[in-house]
Every structure is written in structure tokens, then in C-alpha cells.
Design a protein around this motif. Structure first.
Motif, PDB file in Angstrom:
ATOM      1  N   ALA A 109       3.013   4.351  -1.254  1.00  0.00           N
ATOM      2  CA  ALA A 109       3.590   3.206  -0.548  1.00  0.00           C
ATOM      3  C   ALA A 109       4.119   2.237  -1.596  1.00  0.00           C
ATOM      4  O   ALA A 109       3.413   1.887  -2.547  1.00  0.00           O
ATOM      5  CB  ALA A 109       2.539   2.533   0.321  1.00  0.00           C
ATOM      6  N   VAL A 110       5.376   1.810  -1.453  1.00  0.00           N
ATOM      7  CA  VAL A 110       5.998   0.938  -2.435  1.00  0.00           C
ATOM      8  C   VAL A 110       6.306  -0.406  -1.800  1.00  0.00           C
ATOM      9  O   VAL A 110       6.422  -0.531  -0.574  1.00  0.00           O
ATOM     10  CB  VAL A 110       7.289   1.566  -2.996  1.00  0.00           C
ATOM     11  CG1 VAL A 110       6.980   2.881  -3.690  1.00  0.00           C
ATOM     12  CG2 VAL A 110       8.321   1.784  -1.891  1.00  0.00           C
ATOM     13  N   ASP A 111       6.417  -1.445  -2.665  1.00  0.00           N
ATOM     14  CA  ASP A 111       6.766  -2.774  -2.178  1.00  0.00           C
ATOM     15  C   ASP A 111       8.275  -2.947  -2.213  1.00  0.00           C
ATOM     16  O   ASP A 111       9.027  -1.986  -2.428  1.00  0.00           O
ATOM     17  CB  ASP A 111       6.065  -3.841  -3.025  1.00  0.00           C
ATOM     18  CG  ASP A 111       6.357  -3.679  -4.514  1.00  0.00           C
ATOM     19  OD1 ASP A 111       7.360  -3.013  -4.852  1.00  0.00           O
ATOM     20  OD2 ASP A 111       5.587  -4.220  -5.331  1.00  0.00           O
ATOM     21  N   GLU A 112       8.733  -4.174  -1.998  1.00  0.00           N
ATOM     22  CA  GLU A 112      10.170  -4.419  -1.951  1.00  0.00           C
ATOM     23  C   GLU A 112      10.838  -4.152  -3.294  1.00  0.00           C
ATOM     24  O   GLU A 112      12.025  -3.838  -3.343  1.00  0.00           O
ATOM     25  CB  GLU A 112      10.429  -5.858  -1.511  1.00  0.00           C
ATOM     26  CG  GLU A 112       9.986  -6.132  -0.078  1.00  0.00           C
ATOM     27  CD  GLU A 112      10.296  -7.546   0.340  1.00  0.00           C
ATOM     28  OE1 GLU A 112      10.771  -8.328  -0.521  1.00  0.00           O
ATOM     29  OE2 GLU A 112      10.074  -7.889   1.526  1.00  0.00           O
ATOM     30  N   ALA A 113      10.056  -4.272  -4.383  1.00  0.00           N
ATOM     31  CA  ALA A 113      10.592  -3.974  -5.711  1.00  0.00           C
ATOM     32  C   ALA A 113      10.443  -2.494  -6.056  1.00  0.00           C
ATOM     33  O   ALA A 113      10.663  -2.118  -7.206  1.00  0.00           O
ATOM     34  CB  ALA A 113       9.899  -4.831  -6.755  1.00  0.00           C
ATOM     35  N   LEU A 114      10.060  -1.682  -5.071  1.00  0.00           N
ATOM     36  CA  LEU A 114       9.873  -0.239  -5.226  1.00  0.00           C
ATOM     37  C   LEU A 114       8.782   0.089  -6.245  1.00  0.00           C
ATOM     38  O   LEU A 114       8.803   1.154  -6.870  1.00  0.00           O
ATOM     39  CB  LEU A 114      11.196   0.453  -5.634  1.00  0.00           C
ATOM     40  CG  LEU A 114      12.385   0.257  -4.668  1.00  0.00           C
ATOM     41  CD1 LEU A 114      13.591   1.046  -5.152  1.00  0.00           C
ATOM     42  CD2 LEU A 114      12.000   0.653  -3.263  1.00  0.00           C
ATOM     43  N   GLN A 115       7.819  -0.830  -6.375  1.00  0.00           N
ATOM     44  CA  GLN A 115       6.682  -0.575  -7.247  1.00  0.00           C
ATOM     45  C   GLN A 115       5.502  -0.068  -6.415  1.00  0.00           C
ATOM     46  O   GLN A 115       5.230  -0.592  -5.335  1.00  0.00           O
ATOM     47  CB  GLN A 115       6.269  -1.852  -7.988  1.00  0.00           C
ATOM     48  CG  GLN A 115       7.329  -2.362  -8.951  1.00  0.00           C
ATOM     49  CD  GLN A 115       7.663  -1.349 -10.029  1.00  0.00           C
ATOM     50  OE1 GLN A 115       6.777  -0.721 -10.598  1.00  0.00           O
ATOM     51  NE2 GLN A 115       8.954  -1.177 -10.300  1.00  0.00           N
ATOM     52  N   PRO A 116       4.816   0.985  -6.886  1.00  0.00           N
ATOM     53  CA  PRO A 116       3.690   1.544  -6.120  1.00  0.00           C
ATOM     54  C   PRO A 116       2.578   0.520  -5.958  1.00  0.00           C
ATOM     55  O   PRO A 116       2.225  -0.185  -6.901  1.00  0.00           O
ATOM     56  CB  PRO A 116       3.235   2.723  -6.979  1.00  0.00           C
ATOM     57  CG  PRO A 116       4.374   3.024  -7.894  1.00  0.00           C
ATOM     58  CD  PRO A 116       5.070   1.733  -8.136  1.00  0.00           C
ATOM     59  N   HIS A 117       2.025   0.436  -4.748  1.00  0.00           N
ATOM     60  CA  HIS A 117       0.890  -0.449  -4.527  1.00  0.00           C
ATOM     61  C   HIS A 117      -0.272   0.264  -3.837  1.00  0.00           C
ATOM     62  O   HIS A 117      -1.379  -0.273  -3.774  1.00  0.00           O
ATOM     63  CB  HIS A 117       1.298  -1.690  -3.718  1.00  0.00           C
ATOM     64  CG  HIS A 117       1.755  -1.397  -2.329  1.00  0.00           C
ATOM     65  ND1 HIS A 117       0.883  -1.182  -1.289  1.00  0.00           N
ATOM     66  CD2 HIS A 117       3.007  -1.290  -1.815  1.00  0.00           C
ATOM     67  CE1 HIS A 117       1.575  -0.964  -0.180  1.00  0.00           C
ATOM     68  NE2 HIS A 117       2.864  -1.013  -0.476  1.00  0.00           N
ATOM     69  N   GLN A 118       0.001   1.501  -3.323  1.00  0.00           N
ATOM     70  CA  GLN A 118      -1.082   2.265  -2.709  1.00  0.00           C
ATOM     71  C   GLN A 118      -0.664   3.732  -2.680  1.00  0.00           C
ATOM     72  O   GLN A 118       0.510   4.046  -2.418  1.00  0.00           O
ATOM     73  CB  GLN A 118      -1.382   1.762  -1.289  1.00  0.00           C
ATOM     74  CG  GLN A 118      -2.758   2.138  -0.793  1.00  0.00           C
ATOM     75  CD  GLN A 118      -3.184   1.282   0.398  1.00  0.00           C
ATOM     76  OE1 GLN A 118      -2.423   0.425   0.854  1.00  0.00           O
ATOM     77  NE2 GLN A 118      -4.375   1.511   0.883  1.00  0.00           N
ATOM     78  N   THR A 119      -1.607   4.613  -2.969  1.00  0.00           N
ATOM     79  CA  THR A 119      -1.278   6.038  -3.057  1.00  0.00           C
ATOM     80  C   THR A 119      -2.289   6.872  -2.298  1.00  0.00           C
ATOM     81  O   THR A 119      -3.440   6.459  -2.076  1.00  0.00           O
ATOM     82  CB  THR A 119      -1.265   6.499  -4.527  1.00  0.00           C
ATOM     83  OG1 THR A 119      -2.567   6.306  -5.083  1.00  0.00           O
ATOM     84  CG2 THR A 119      -0.238   5.743  -5.337  1.00  0.00           C
ATOM     85  N   GLY A 120      -1.795   8.049  -1.890  1.00  0.00           N
ATOM     86  CA  GLY A 120      -2.665   9.066  -1.306  1.00  0.00           C
ATOM     87  C   GLY A 120      -2.409  10.392  -2.024  1.00  0.00           C
ATOM     88  O   GLY A 120      -1.252  10.818  -2.144  1.00  0.00           O
ATOM     89  N   TYR A 121      -3.458  11.036  -2.478  1.00  0.00           N
ATOM     90  CA  TYR A 121      -3.283  12.210  -3.332  1.00  0.00           C
ATOM     91  C   TYR A 121      -4.098  13.378  -2.779  1.00  0.00           C
ATOM     92  O   TYR A 121      -5.214  13.218  -2.292  1.00  0.00           O
ATOM     93  CB  TYR A 121      -3.731  11.892  -4.752  1.00  0.00           C
ATOM     94  CG  TYR A 121      -3.669  13.060  -5.700  1.00  0.00           C
ATOM     95  CD1 TYR A 121      -2.442  13.517  -6.184  1.00  0.00           C
ATOM     96  CD2 TYR A 121      -4.829  13.720  -6.098  1.00  0.00           C
ATOM     97  CE1 TYR A 121      -2.379  14.600  -7.048  1.00  0.00           C
ATOM     98  CE2 TYR A 121      -4.778  14.795  -6.957  1.00  0.00           C
ATOM     99  CZ  TYR A 121      -3.543  15.233  -7.426  1.00  0.00           C
ATOM    100  OH  TYR A 121      -3.501  16.310  -8.274  1.00  0.00           O
ATOM    101  N   TRP A 122      -3.454  14.572  -2.899  1.00  0.00           N
ATOM    102  CA  TRP A 122      -4.152  15.823  -2.532  1.00  0.00           C
ATOM    103  C   TRP A 122      -3.732  16.883  -3.524  1.00  0.00           C
ATOM    104  O   TRP A 122      -2.577  16.913  -3.983  1.00  0.00           O
ATOM    105  CB  TRP A 122      -3.773  16.260  -1.112  1.00  0.00           C
ATOM    106  CG  TRP A 122      -4.312  17.641  -0.782  1.00  0.00           C
ATOM    107  CD1 TRP A 122      -5.520  17.947  -0.271  1.00  0.00           C
ATOM    108  CD2 TRP A 122      -3.614  18.875  -0.956  1.00  0.00           C
ATOM    109  NE1 TRP A 122      -5.672  19.302  -0.124  1.00  0.00           N
ATOM    110  CE2 TRP A 122      -4.496  19.907  -0.544  1.00  0.00           C
ATOM    111  CE3 TRP A 122      -2.351  19.224  -1.440  1.00  0.00           C
ATOM    112  CZ2 TRP A 122      -4.151  21.250  -0.588  1.00  0.00           C
ATOM    113  CZ3 TRP A 122      -2.010  20.559  -1.484  1.00  0.00           C
ATOM    114  CH2 TRP A 122      -2.913  21.564  -1.058  1.00  0.00           C
ATOM    115  N   SER A 123      -4.667  17.751  -3.868  1.00  0.00           N
ATOM    116  CA  SER A 123      -4.342  18.871  -4.750  1.00  0.00           C
ATOM    117  C   SER A 123      -5.108  20.108  -4.295  1.00  0.00           C
ATOM    118  O   SER A 123      -6.128  20.013  -3.600  1.00  0.00           O
ATOM    119  CB  SER A 123      -4.713  18.526  -6.197  1.00  0.00           C
ATOM    120  OG  SER A 123      -6.113  18.343  -6.321  1.00  0.00           O
ATOM    121  N   SER A 124      -4.605  21.247  -4.690  1.00  0.00           N
ATOM    122  CA  SER A 124      -5.239  22.511  -4.340  1.00  0.00           C
ATOM    123  C   SER A 124      -6.516  22.696  -5.149  1.00  0.00           C
ATOM    124  O   SER A 124      -6.798  21.937  -6.065  1.00  0.00           O
ATOM    125  CB  SER A 124      -4.265  23.661  -4.613  1.00  0.00           C
ATOM    126  OG  SER A 124      -3.964  23.707  -6.001  1.00  0.00           O
TER     127      SER A 124
END
Length: 711
Positions: A109-124
Motif C-alpha cells: 500500500a502506497v501513499d500519495e507520494a507513492l512511498q510504501p507504508h504497509q506491506t503484505g508478504y507471502w512466499s512458498s
């Protein structure tokens, strides 16, 4: 072979454009341009020929179209069921990763400046052991992608130079292929989905089209997360604002209703520190007698005393509602309270004083070089609490203190927090000024009250003295009247008797016996007049200290025995008996014989006059050191306490004396007192009531010293 490759590229452009147009219909999204990495035709041919044998063994099979249609529904269900944004993004990334059969998926999820502020991660499972490290590596890699606002497919990351992070560190990515899908909501990008594979992979048009379709649900989910975050942020702002307003209201009410300045200051620093969530708060005041303290040059440091008047720290926070008991307990737990030092001894306070009226914000971890030539007072404990904010307390441009807050870590102060500090500093300044003003007024009132009280006391004393003088004048006037009445009576009565006797003597033919009788009356009344006048004259001389002493050695036993013989015959008609108690050892007294005789005669005459019939008069003499104590005791009427005070005054006689027709002038005991004082002695009277009787045991006690003979 080249022809088939060209046809393949043309078909890819066609399908991706269709996908882009289809995505433009979703949620009013502006269709992103498709980014295609342009490579030489020969490189493409070589890449396709090299990837063909790998796809047979290493590339996972893609799901069918039904799976992608169900992916959107699955994401919608996740959004409905999950309330935790972090868990929601993790589940979405897992759903995408499993749907596209990739090795890992990162939803950002990015803010108005397209900077990440929240992430969701999955891997095998194959990458599970390095999940956390890989997540941060992928985020760094995403920031280095050529374009994050458009759909981007990279078959082989080796073709790009993104093996170094923005800090120059080696990423060492275990993945080699990525598909980046931006999400748009209401025309604005709100997120980015990246699919990663361990090996080079040629992303198909079907992958691109399916990813764009499924991204619509993710865009909605990210919008909901952003909305929830905005609502939570707004709630925090409202809660903080409410908390700040409550602190100001509570401080305002305390300033109005609490006369104790200490409680007001403790409430101010504790509520402010709690609202700002800092670790320590202090209120310090400056006191100076320097004339330049108010009108000082900018860099001038006056000679001022710095005193800590209130302290709060998180370790002593009692929690709960701020009450009077909590404030008092907080004051008792204070370590720095009432400690003082000179302003010139602390560079921090000097800098804050110079910086006023602007607040001073410092982090000693970063700004310590500012004070490397000075010493900061250890009271502030900057080693443990290096982040400092000092807000000046002012009145009409004069800084007289600071509101100081400290933290162990630096922080960026928000506008509403600075506003709170400003309001609190104004309230505290007002409270201190009001307290000082009230104290000055109270001191003035106390001073004027003391002056008025002193004036009233003086007036009261003057009034009391005047009243006493008036009473004395009244008493003197009464005594004068009594004196005149008594003298008139004592003089007129004998004169009347004498006049009558003279007239009777002039009667013709009077017998000799009657002549003798009338002559005796004349002699008796004349002697009475002479004695009265003599007593008055002697009393006047004694009071004016005009009577000399004629000292003689008197044998007390002989003198008392002579008096017993004299008064035994005199008291026989009244039935009075006299008892003498003398010690075996002879008593000698060096004193004036005439005064001593007159005192004893008057005391015995008084005892016989007021004693009841058929009672005894006790005459006793003892020694007390070098003094002789003689007491005369009789049984008679009780002497009231109010009469005992005036019994030795001139012309004063007890109650009922006139009714009992007891003769006397009221000069006898007055003469006794004057004679006793003339001999440097004392005399006192006691009256002890006899039980079951109206009579009392009356005792006059005479104490006389041995008077030395002058050389």
C-alpha cells in the motif's frame, strides 16, 4: 524463426493493449501504459531459445481462468472477514501467490507520494526460511524498478542493473523474474502488487490480463485499508485534541478554584506530560534582583536563581484520575523539587533564556557540541533524557521561568502539541503572576490589618486605662465621701457628747457626783478626738515616709504576756479567752518598739471587736529563718473575698458592721498596714469558713524582719 518471434511480439502488444482497455473500465481507473523492455531482436531470439528447455522442468503450471475469476471473490471475502490490515494484506498476497503459482508475492500500500507504508508478504515453502530478509530485499528492488506506475513484466532481472540497493548494498536477490501490477482507485494509485519467480520466466499475455482483472479487488481492499487508517488517524487526532482540551479545562478550573499554587503547577506539568506521553516534565522559575532582568539586552545573562517548583516523571506516575491525593503523592515522590542553582551555572538554561520567547528544542545526542564549552546542570539528567524542549514562561516580555519536558529519544513535535504547550505555559504564567499578585495584596492586607490591629490595641489599652482612671476617680471620690462621712461622724459624735456634758455642767444646782460624771465624759470624748486626729496625722506621715525608726531589741515573749494580761481583763465582759503559743527558745526582734506595740494593739483590738462571744483568741509567734511570724486568730464573721482585697484600705469596713453597731473609724487596719510596711514586713488575712456554721476562722499573719542598726 525470426518471423515467428516478430509475430509473437505483435500478438503480445495486441493482447496487452486489450487488457489495458479492459482495466480502464474498472472503478474509473486511468489505464496505465504497458511498459515493454525493448531488446535487440537477436537477444529476444536467444532468450526464447534458452528458456524453452527450462520451462519444461522449472516453470510451474498456471491456473485456469476459473481460478482468476474466483480470486477476486476470494479477495472480497478476505476484505469482509479480516479487520486487521496487516493480516488482510498477508492473506491477499498468499491468495495471489497461490493463484498465479509464483514463488513469492508482495502487496504494497502506497501513499500519495507513492512511498510504501504497509506491506503484505507471502512466499512458498522453498523461500520460507528467509522470509523476513527477502521481504526487505524485494522492497528495495521494487524501489529500483524502471516504472512503478504502470504494468511491468520483467522476464529476467539480470538484464537490469538492480542488484544494488539505494544505499549501495548488495541485494543478492534469489528471484530472477517479476511482474509488477499497480492498483488504482478513483484515478489515483494506491498500491502495487509484485509477483516473483525464482527463475527467469516469460510472462504471458494471459498472466498480464488476469493480473489486471484481479488487481481491481486489491485496489478496493487497499482503499479500504487506507480509509480505515485515515479513520484511525482521525480518531487519534480527535482523542489527542480532546485530551489536550480536557487538560486545559482542568488546569483552568484548578486556577480558578484552587488557592494552592503548588497543586496548580503539579497538575499542569503532570497532565501536560501525560498528554504528550513524555518521560519527564519540570516547571522551573527564575528569580532575580537584577535591574536589567526585565529590560535586558538580547545576549545578557542576569544573576538569577533557578528553582524547580514542580516535577513529574513517568516512573512516579500513579495512573488513574488526577486527584488531590495523587498530586500530593507525586510532590512527595519528587527528587528535584525545590532544588536551586544559578542561571550562570547551566548552559542549557542560558540558551533557553536567550532564545526566549521562542521555545528551545535540543537533542543532546546530536546537538551536544553546542555546549561543549559549558556545563549543563546534572539536575536535568541529559545522559538518560537527552531530548529536551523548554517553553518559556513570560509576562509582558519578561521571562521568569520555563516549562521543560524531556524524553530519552528525539521526536518531531506536532502543531497541536506545540499549541498545547503554548496554552499550558500561558496558564502557568497566569497562575504564577496571579499568585504573586494575591500574595502581595495579602501581604499588604496583613500589614494594614496588623497596623489597624495595633492601633485598635493601643486604643483599647487607652480606653482600658481611661476606664481604670475613671474607676479610680470614682473610687477616690467615693472614698472621699466615705472619709468625709466618717470624719464627720467621728468628730461630730464626740463633740456632741462634749457639748451636752458642758451644758449639763452649767445647770444650776448640779450635784458633785454628776459633775464628776460629765467631766469624765468630756475627758473620754476629748481623748477620742485626740486619738483620731493623732492616727490621721501618723498615717499621713507613714504614707509620706516622714516617720523615723527607733530600733530596739524586743523580747517577744515578755511583750505578748503583757498584752495577754491587759486584754484578758478588757475581754472579760464578752467572755473571750486568749491563748498564747510561744516556742521554748526566747524570741528577740530588732525593730521599732512603738510601731510594733501599735501593730499588736490594733490587731488584738480588732480581734476582740469582731470575735464572737465566748470564743478564744489565739496569739502565736514562731521563727522562719531570720524573721518573726506572729499570728492573731479569732472566730467571727466571715470576711468575703471581695472585702479581703480592700480590708487594709482607709475607712473601709466589712459588710454588716454598721448593722451590728460595731464601733470603729476604719483607720485601724490601714494604720497597721502602713506600720508593717514601715518596718519592711508583710501582713495578710485569711478567712476559713467553719462547716455547718455561718462563722469563720479569721487569721491575721504578721511577718517582720530583723532590722539592722545603722552605724
Amino acid at each position: 524463426m525470426i518471423k515467428r518471434v516478430n509475430q509473437k511480439i505483435a500478438a503480445t502488444y495486441s493482447i496487452r493493449n486489450k487488457s489495458r482497455l479492459r482495466a480502464s473500465k474498472n472503478l474509473g481507473v486511468v489505464p496505465p501504459r504497458l511498459s515493454v523492455l525493448e531488446q535487440p531482436l537477436e537477444s529476444s531470439i536467444n532468450r526464447l531459445s534458452q528458456a524453452a528447455p527450462l520451462q519444461k522442468n522449472l516453470i510451474k503450471l498456471m491456473p485456469n481462468r476459473k481460478d482468476f475469476r474466483e480470486l477476486g471473490q476470494q479477495i472480497n471475502q478476505i476484505v469482509v472477514q479480516s479487520s486487521d490490515p496487516e493480516m488482510m494484506l498477508k492473506q491477499i498476497s498468499q491468495a495471489w501467490g497461490e493463484a498465479f503459482a509464483v514463488d513469492c508475492c508482495l502487496v504494497i500500500a502506497v501513499d500519495e507520494a507513492l512511498q510504501p507504508h504497509q506491506t503484505g508478504y507471502w512466499s512458498s515453502e522453498e523461500l520460507f526460511s528467509s522470509t523476513t530478509l527477502l521481504q526487505f530485499q524485494l522492497i528495495d528492488a521494487i524501489l529500483l524498478l524502471p516504472n512503478r506506475t504502470e504494468l511491468l513484466a520483467i522476464d529476467d532481472l539480470k538484464t537490469l542493473e538492480i542488484q544494488k540497493s539505494s544505499q549501495g548494498q548488495d541485494l543478492s536477490l534469489p528471484v530472477q523474474s517479476v511482474l509488477s501490477i499497480p492498483t488504482y482507485f478513483q484515478g489515483k494509485q494506491n498500491g502495487l502488487i509484485t509477483l516473483w519467480r525464482l527463475y527467469p520466466y516469460q510472462w504471458r499475455d494471459y498472466d498480464l490480463e488476469s493480473a489486471q482483472i484481479a488487481a481491481e479487488s486489491v485496489a478496493i481492499a487497499l482503499a479500504q485499508i487506507a480509509q480505515a487508517k485515515a479513520i484511525a488517524s482521525l480518531k487519534r487526532v480527535i482523542n489527542t485534541s480532546t485530551q489536550h482540551q480536557n487538560a486545559i479545562n482542568e488546569l483552568t478550573m484548578a486556577s480558578r478554584n484552587t488557592p494552592d499554587l503548588t497543586q496548580i503547577l503539579q497538575l499542569a506539568i503532570s497532565r501536560t506530560s501525560q498528554s504528550l506521553q513524555v518521560e519527564r516534565g519540570l516547571i522551573i522559575t527564575l528569580k532575580s534582583s537584577d535591574l536589567l532582568f526585565k529590560n535586558r539586552p538580547k545576549q545578557f545573562i542576569p544573576k538569577a536563581k533557578v528553582t524547580v517548583v514542580s516535577e513529574w516523571n513517568s516512573n512516579s506516575d500513579l495512573g488513574g484520575t488526577t486527584t488531590l491525593n495523587n498530586l500530593n503523592q507525586s510532590v512527595n515522590n519528587s527528587i528535584a523539587l525545590n532544588q536551586s542553582f544559578w542561571l550562570s551555572e547551566c548552559a542549557l538554561c542560558q540558551q533557553a533564556f536567550i532564545n526566549a520567547p521562542e521555545p528551545l528544542t535540543l537533542n543532546f545526542n546530536d546537538d551536544f557540541k553546542v555546549f561543549e564549552q559549558s556545563e549543563v546542570n546534572p539536575l536535568f539528567n541529559i545522559t538518560s533524557l537527552p531530548a529536551v524542549m523548554m517553553f518559556p514562561l513570560e509576562n509582558q516580555g519578561t521571562t521568569f521561568g520555563f516549562l521543560l519536558i524531556q524524553n530519552s529519544t528525539a521526536r518531531t513535535w506536532q502543531v497541536e502539541e506545540l499549541t498545547l504547550l503554548k496554552l499550558v505555559s500561558v496558564q502557568v504564567s497566569t497562575a504564577i503572576i496571579q499568585n504573586q499578585t494575591l500574595r502581595q495584596v495579602q501581604n499588604l492586607v496583613d500589614e494594614r490589618t496588623a497596623q489597624l490591629q495595633g492601633s485598635l490595641e493601643v486604643q483599647s489599652k487607652l480606653y482600658e486605662k481611661t476606664r481604670q482612671q475613671i474607676d479610680q476617680l470614682r473610687q477616690t471620690n467615693k472614698l472621699k465621701d466615705d472619709f468625709i462621712d466618717t470624719i464627720s461622724h467621728e468628730l461630730r459624735t464626740p463633740l456632741t457628747s462634749m457639748n451636752l456634758a458642758i451644758r449639763m455642767l452649767r445647770t444650776p444646782g448640779i450635784s458633785n457626783e454628776r459633775k464628776v460624771k460629765y467631766l469624765d465624759i468630756l475627758e473620754q470624748q476629748c481623748n477620742q478626738e485626740i486619738n483620731l486626729i493623732t492616727d490621721l496625722l501618723r498615717l499621713q506621715k507613714l504614707e509620706s515616709n516622714q516617720t523615723p525608726l527607733n530600733l530596739q531589741s524586743i523580747k517577744i515573749s515578755s511583750k505578748l504576756n503583757d498584752l495577754v494580761e491587759m486584754y484578758t481583763e478588757t475581754w472579760s465582759e464578752k467572755g473571750l479567752a486568749i491563748t498564747v503559743n510561744l516556742p521554748q527558745k526566747p524570741l528577740l526582734l530588732q525593730t521599732d518598739a512603738d510601731s510594733f506595740d501599735r501593730i499588736l494593739h490594733e490587731l488584738l483590738t480588732n480581734a476582740g471587736k469582731y470575735a464572737l462571744y465566748d470564743t478564744s483568741v489565739i496569739l502565736q509567734a514562731i521563727t522562719q529563718g531570720d524573721r518573726i511570724v506572729i499570728s492573731v486568730t479569732n472566730i467571727g464573721a466571715e470576711i468575703l473575698p471581695e472585702d479581703a482585697t480592700y480590708i487594709f484600705d482607709k475607712f473601709r469596713r466589712g459588710h454588716g458592721v454598721t448593722d451590728q453597731a460595731i464601733k470603729g473609724t476604719g483607720l485601724g487596719l490601714a494604720l497597721v498596714k502602713s506600720l508593717v510596711q514601715h518596718l519592711n514586713g508583710t501582713i495578710e488575712v485569711t478567712s476559713i469558713p467553719i462547716e455547718q456554721s455561718s462563722s469563720a476562722q479569721v487569721c491575721f499573719t504578721l511577718t517582720l524582719p530583723q532590722l539592722p542598726v545603722a552605724n
